[in-house]
Design a protein around this motif. Sequence first.
Motif, PDB file in Angstrom:
ATOM      1  N   ILE A 103       0.847  -1.153  -0.033  1.00 40.70           N
ATOM      2  CA  ILE A 103       0.113  -0.164  -0.042  1.00 40.70           C
ATOM      3  C   ILE A 103       0.856   1.301  -0.140  1.00 40.70           C
ATOM      4  N   LEU A 104       1.774   1.246   0.916  1.00 39.90           N
ATOM      5  CA  LEU A 104       2.819   2.414   0.788  1.00 39.90           C
ATOM      6  C   LEU A 104       3.577   2.665  -0.459  1.00 39.90           C
ATOM      7  N   LEU A 105       3.974   1.487  -1.012  1.00 44.25           N
ATOM      8  CA  LEU A 105       4.456   1.446  -2.454  1.00 44.25           C
ATOM      9  C   LEU A 105       3.600   2.137  -3.469  1.00 44.25           C
ATOM     10  N   ALA A 106       2.411   1.808  -3.406  1.00 41.79           N
ATOM     11  CA  ALA A 106       1.383   2.503  -4.465  1.00 41.79           C
ATOM     12  C   ALA A 106       1.260   3.968  -4.341  1.00 41.79           C
ATOM     13  N   LEU A 107       0.968   4.335  -2.881  1.00 41.93           N
ATOM     14  CA  LEU A 107       0.919   5.644  -2.505  1.00 41.93           C
ATOM     15  C   LEU A 107       2.082   6.478  -2.767  1.00 41.93           C
ATOM     16  N   THR A 108       3.282   6.070  -2.639  1.00 42.35           N
ATOM     17  CA  THR A 108       4.547   6.619  -3.059  1.00 42.35           C
ATOM     18  C   THR A 108       4.810   7.118  -4.321  1.00 42.35           C
ATOM     19  N   ALA A 109       4.435   5.854  -5.154  1.00 46.40           N
ATOM     20  CA  ALA A 109       4.477   5.998  -6.824  1.00 46.40           C
ATOM     21  C   ALA A 109       3.263   7.076  -7.112  1.00 46.40           C
ATOM     22  N   ILE A 110       2.229   7.136  -6.508  1.00 45.83           N
ATOM     23  CA  ILE A 110       1.267   8.032  -6.875  1.00 45.83           C
ATOM     24  C   ILE A 110       1.795   9.517  -6.573  1.00 45.83           C
ATOM     25  N   GLY A 111       2.387   9.683  -5.524  1.00 46.65           N
ATOM     26  CA  GLY A 111       3.071  10.746  -5.080  1.00 46.65           C
ATOM     27  C   GLY A 111       4.242  11.296  -6.057  1.00 46.65           C
ATOM     28  N   LEU A 112       4.967  10.282  -6.661  1.00 41.62           N
ATOM     29  CA  LEU A 112       6.027  10.710  -7.721  1.00 41.62           C
ATOM     30  C   LEU A 112       5.664  11.289  -8.763  1.00 41.62           C
ATOM     31  N   SER A 113       4.157  10.820  -9.181  1.00 41.06           N
ATOM     32  CA  SER A 113       3.661  11.115 -10.233  1.00 41.06           C
ATOM     33  C   SER A 113       3.034  12.648 -10.081  1.00 41.06           C
ATOM     34  N   TRP A 114       2.532  12.784  -8.877  1.00 43.37           N
ATOM     35  CA  TRP A 114       1.989  14.045  -8.666  1.00 43.37           C
ATOM     36  C   TRP A 114       3.029  15.203  -8.473  1.00 43.37           C
ATOM     37  N   THR A 115       4.337  14.902  -7.977  1.00 39.24           N
ATOM     38  CA  THR A 115       5.306  15.875  -7.936  1.00 39.24           C
ATOM     39  C   THR A 115       5.866  16.089  -9.165  1.00 39.24           C
ATOM     40  N   ALA A 116       5.623  15.292 -10.202  1.00 43.32           N
ATOM     41  CA  ALA A 116       6.194  15.685 -11.660  1.00 43.32           C
ATOM     42  C   ALA A 116       5.048  16.526 -12.202  1.00 43.32           C
ATOM     43  N   ILE A 117       4.174  16.797 -11.799  1.00 41.33           N
ATOM     44  CA  ILE A 117       3.110  17.732 -12.508  1.00 41.33           C
ATOM     45  C   ILE A 117       3.725  18.989 -12.917  1.00 41.33           C
ATOM     46  N   ILE A 118       4.395  19.777 -12.024  1.00 40.66           N
ATOM     47  CA  ILE A 118       5.058  21.209 -12.272  1.00 40.66           C
ATOM     48  C   ILE A 118       6.240  20.864 -12.861  1.00 40.66           C
ATOM     49  N   LEU A 119       7.116  20.047 -12.721  1.00 43.17           N
ATOM     50  CA  LEU A 119       8.568  19.758 -13.306  1.00 43.17           C
ATOM     51  C   LEU A 119       8.822  19.914 -14.750  1.00 43.17           C
ATOM     52  N   ALA A 120       7.628  19.958 -15.637  1.00 38.97           N
ATOM     53  CA  ALA A 120       7.916  20.250 -17.032  1.00 38.97           C
ATOM     54  C   ALA A 120       7.689  21.619 -17.306  1.00 38.97           C
ATOM     55  N   TRP A 121       6.954  22.536 -16.261  1.00 39.67           N
ATOM     56  CA  TRP A 121       6.586  23.759 -16.453  1.00 39.67           C
ATOM     57  C   TRP A 121       5.869  24.238 -17.728  1.00 39.67           C
ATOM     58  N   THR A 122       4.725  23.329 -17.772  1.00 40.03           N
ATOM     59  CA  THR A 122       3.852  23.745 -18.805  1.00 40.03           C
ATOM     60  C   THR A 122       2.745  24.442 -18.394  1.00 40.03           C
TER      61      THR A 122
END
Length: 219
Positions: A103-122
Amino acid sequence: MQINQFDWVIRRIATILSVVVLTLSLIAAFSGILLSFYYEPTAGGAYTSLEAITLQVPYGWFFRKIHSLAGNGIIAIALIQIVVMFLGRQFRRSWLGAWVSGILLALTAIGLSWTAIILAWTQEGYWRFNIELGTIQAIPLVGVWLKNILTGGGAINSVTIQHLYTIHSYLLSVGVVVLAVVHLSSLIWQEKQMKATNVVLSEEREKLNQAVDVSLAES
């Protein structure tokens, strides 16, 4: 009670999916390290550096693509695996480590995707992140505090990208790999325990059958 064939197959599938998750985690980590050599975590350089990676760096488009696919794949497979574990009726206390790490793995992976939202600066990423920051700020007691951590205490700017880049690259990425290893280890240990239990039950059943045969022969 001896474990039936269905339970064995389901639990074997869960272990195989865990291997896939770990493989995807390592691919995402390796490709992310390569991208970090060229990525510039600033408001002015994030979009430009990613465009340069895609168009100018040899095979940059390829590593950017597999980084994205691996990240999304981790989420999908981790969620599927939780369903598979549920179907396998893995509810005993000995499975607690596998459940918690999964469960922690799934939540952490979702967090990875969420933190990448702004990294492309689109534009899409900027406004989506801005909307979700409002949701975070609305959380009672800790909302404003969390928002300040993510943004650096002000508007969405270079500091925000640097904070999210740090969380994404150094905290969540390491967390996903560690949790994937722990989860796989837990499942492998459970498989060994299951095999040992089956062997003991088979031996006991054989002894019981032999005892019954002797009793019938004597009578």
